[in-house]
Motif scaffolding. Structure first.
Motif, short mmCIF file in Angstrom:
data_model
loop_
_atom_site.label_atom_id
_atom_site.label_comp_id
_atom_site.label_asym_id
_atom_site.label_seq_id
_atom_site.Cartn_x
_atom_site.Cartn_y
_atom_site.Cartn_z
N ALA A 28 -13.37 23.70 -6.89
CA ALA A 28 -13.54 22.44 -6.16
C ALA A 28 -12.47 22.37 -5.09
CB ALA A 28 -13.43 21.25 -7.10
N PHE A 29 -12.73 21.55 -4.07
CA PHE A 29 -11.71 21.28 -3.08
C PHE A 29 -11.78 19.82 -2.67
CE2 PHE A 29 -15.36 22.57 -0.54
CZ PHE A 29 -15.34 21.74 0.56
N GLY A 30 -10.63 19.28 -2.31
CA GLY A 30 -10.56 17.88 -1.90
C GLY A 30 -9.94 17.00 -2.96
N ARG A 31 -9.33 15.91 -2.49
CA ARG A 31 -8.76 14.88 -3.34
C ARG A 31 -8.75 13.59 -2.56
NH1 ARG A 31 -2.61 17.36 -3.03
NH2 ARG A 31 -2.18 16.73 -0.86
N PHE A 32 -8.46 12.48 -3.23
CA PHE A 32 -8.46 11.18 -2.56
C PHE A 32 -7.30 11.08 -1.57
CE2 PHE A 32 -7.30 6.73 -2.11
CZ PHE A 32 -8.52 6.15 -1.82
N GLY A 33 -7.59 10.62 -0.36
CA GLY A 33 -6.55 10.45 0.65
C GLY A 33 -7.12 10.46 2.04
N GLU A 34 -6.25 10.50 3.04
CA GLU A 34 -6.69 10.44 4.43
C GLU A 34 -5.95 11.44 5.32
OE1 GLU A 34 -4.51 6.85 6.51
OE2 GLU A 34 -5.32 6.19 4.57
N SER A 35 -5.27 12.41 4.72
CA SER A 35 -4.51 13.39 5.49
C SER A 35 -5.43 14.23 6.37
CB SER A 35 -3.74 14.31 4.53
OG SER A 35 -3.19 15.41 5.23
N PHE A 36 -4.87 14.72 7.47
CA PHE A 36 -5.58 15.65 8.34
C PHE A 36 -5.22 17.10 8.02
CE2 PHE A 36 -6.14 11.83 10.80
CZ PHE A 36 -7.36 12.02 11.44
N GLU A 37 -4.37 17.30 7.03
CA GLU A 37 -3.88 18.63 6.72
C GLU A 37 -4.64 19.22 5.53
OE1 GLU A 37 -1.74 19.84 8.83
OE2 GLU A 37 -1.53 17.92 9.87
N GLN A 38 -4.33 20.48 5.27
CA GLN A 38 -4.84 21.18 4.10
C GLN A 38 -3.84 20.95 2.96
OE1 GLN A 38 -7.72 22.80 4.32
NE2 GLN A 38 -7.77 23.83 2.36
N PRO A 39 -4.26 20.71 1.69
CA PRO A 39 -5.64 20.67 1.24
C PRO A 39 -6.38 19.41 1.72
CG PRO A 39 -4.18 20.02 -0.54
CD PRO A 39 -3.30 20.48 0.58
N ALA A 40 -7.68 19.51 1.78
CA ALA A 40 -8.50 18.43 2.32
C ALA A 40 -8.39 17.18 1.47
CB ALA A 40 -9.95 18.88 2.39
N GLU A 41 -8.42 16.04 2.15
CA GLU A 41 -8.47 14.75 1.48
C GLU A 41 -9.66 13.96 2.00
OE1 GLU A 41 -3.76 14.12 0.32
OE2 GLU A 41 -4.65 12.87 1.89
N PHE A 42 -10.28 13.20 1.10
CA PHE A 42 -11.48 12.43 1.43
C PHE A 42 -11.36 11.02 0.88
CE2 PHE A 42 -13.00 16.86 0.70
CZ PHE A 42 -13.58 17.13 1.93
N GLN A 43 -12.12 10.13 1.51
CA GLN A 43 -12.41 8.82 0.93
C GLN A 43 -13.91 8.61 1.07
OE1 GLN A 43 -9.86 5.40 1.48
NE2 GLN A 43 -8.23 6.67 2.32
N ARG A 44 -14.60 8.96 0.03
CA ARG A 44 -16.05 8.93 -0.08
C ARG A 44 -16.71 9.99 0.81
NH1 ARG A 44 -20.25 3.95 -1.01
NH2 ARG A 44 -22.16 5.20 -0.85
N PRO A 45 -16.62 11.26 0.41
CA PRO A 45 -17.43 12.28 1.10
C PRO A 45 -18.90 11.98 0.80
CG PRO A 45 -16.40 13.20 -0.87
CD PRO A 45 -15.85 11.82 -0.71
N GLN A 46 -19.62 11.55 1.81
CA GLN A 46 -20.95 10.98 1.59
C GLN A 46 -22.07 12.00 1.72
OE1 GLN A 46 -21.86 7.97 0.58
NE2 GLN A 46 -24.05 8.40 0.76
N ALA A 47 -21.96 12.91 2.68
CA ALA A 47 -23.04 13.88 2.91
C ALA A 47 -22.44 15.24 3.19
CB ALA A 47 -23.92 13.43 4.07
N ILE A 48 -23.19 16.29 2.83
CA ILE A 48 -22.74 17.65 3.08
C ILE A 48 -23.95 18.50 3.47
CG2 ILE A 48 -22.90 18.18 0.60
CD1 ILE A 48 -20.62 20.21 1.03
N VAL A 49 -23.79 19.31 4.50
CA VAL A 49 -24.82 20.26 4.92
C VAL A 49 -24.14 21.59 5.20
CG1 VAL A 49 -26.38 18.51 5.87
CG2 VAL A 49 -24.66 19.57 7.34
N ILE A 50 -24.94 22.64 5.23
CA ILE A 50 -24.42 23.99 5.46
C ILE A 50 -24.97 24.52 6.77
CG2 ILE A 50 -24.29 26.35 4.60
CD1 ILE A 50 -24.64 25.24 1.78
#
Length: 242
Positions: A78-100
């Motif tokens: 898995a990747f991502g955690r709660f937050g709003e940083s622009f750096e790695q590791p990725a941070e999200f607040q409600r990742p709503q949609a994902i496409v490839i």
């Protein structure tokens, strides 16, 4: 045509915060094999404290005609955690949609409550962010609660914005706005809290959830950068409503 009933092939996940568990699942994206005839990986987005992307491997890759028990689905990371940083590791607040984006081998994710869209490698390494909480707005290239994502054949993306009541077409390399469709309202060509968007052939379909309907527009084309919303007078650019 002979009618057949759906058959459950597999079920995975449970409630929780451990690897492979979920809280408020929002979307899923399948990664096709090189020959395009099987599914070899699944990406699942969630929020509610987890705010991450889970990765599952399918072994052997799932092909038409396979039955339950012919394959296994295993949590691979898995990747991502709660937050709003622009750096790695990725941070999200409600990742709503994902496409490839299969051509560029990258993921495109709408980070709704951070008012931005991100691109990532297939292993979850951040490539770029477009938009931000500090830059939330209704101008070209700005976002307010981006929810749905649909990739177009030319490699650009249509983003449905729940907060701006519109669709925005962006360049996935620069983040620049290439067109806007919609404005708040209930008339033809207007939107109210659009939730999701997808494409089929030369049409774009948007769930206009606040108006209890689906609207269809012509797929936009061209590469002219939109910098002034005055060019959107009348409710849309680069597309017509049906």
């Amino acid at each position: 045509m002979e009618q057949t009933e759906p058959t459950l092939l597999a079920s995975f996940g449970s409630y929780g915060q451990e690897p492979g568990q979920f809280i408020y699942v929002t979307d899923i994206a399948p990664l096709a094999s090189a020959d395009g005839q099987a599914i070899e990986r699944l990406y699942v987005t969630e929020y509610g404290g987890n705010d991450r992307v889970n990765i599952f491997e399918i072994s052997p890759p799932l092909r038409v005609g396979m039955k339950a028990g012919d394959f296994t689905i295993t949590h691979a990371g898995a990747f991502g955690r709660f937050g709003e940083s622009f750096e790695q590791p990725a941070e999200f607040q409600r990742p709503q949609a994902i496409v490839i984006d299969t051509e560029r081998r990258m993921l495109v994710i709408s980070d709704a409550c951070n008012h931005r869209v991100g691109t990532f490698t297939l292993d979850g390494t951040l490539i770029n962010w477009f938009g931000s909480r500090d830059g939330v707005g209704s101008g070209p290239g700005e976002f307010s609660y981006p929810y749905g994502i649909a990739l177009l054949a030319d490699g650009t993306a249509m983003i449905s914005e729940f907060g701006n009541n519109r669709l925005q077409r962006i360049d996935l390399t620069t983040g620049e706005c290439l067109g806007i469709f919609g404005q708040p309202g209930r008339s033809k060509g207007q939107l109210s809290t659009p939730w999701a968007v997808t494409t089929l052939d030369d049409r774009v379909y948007v769930i206009d959830s606040g108006n209890s309907r689906v609207q269809v527009i012509d797929q936009p084309r061209g590469s002219r950068v939109l910098r002034d919303l005055a060019s959107n007078a009348g409710g849309g650019t680069n597309g017509g409503a049906h």
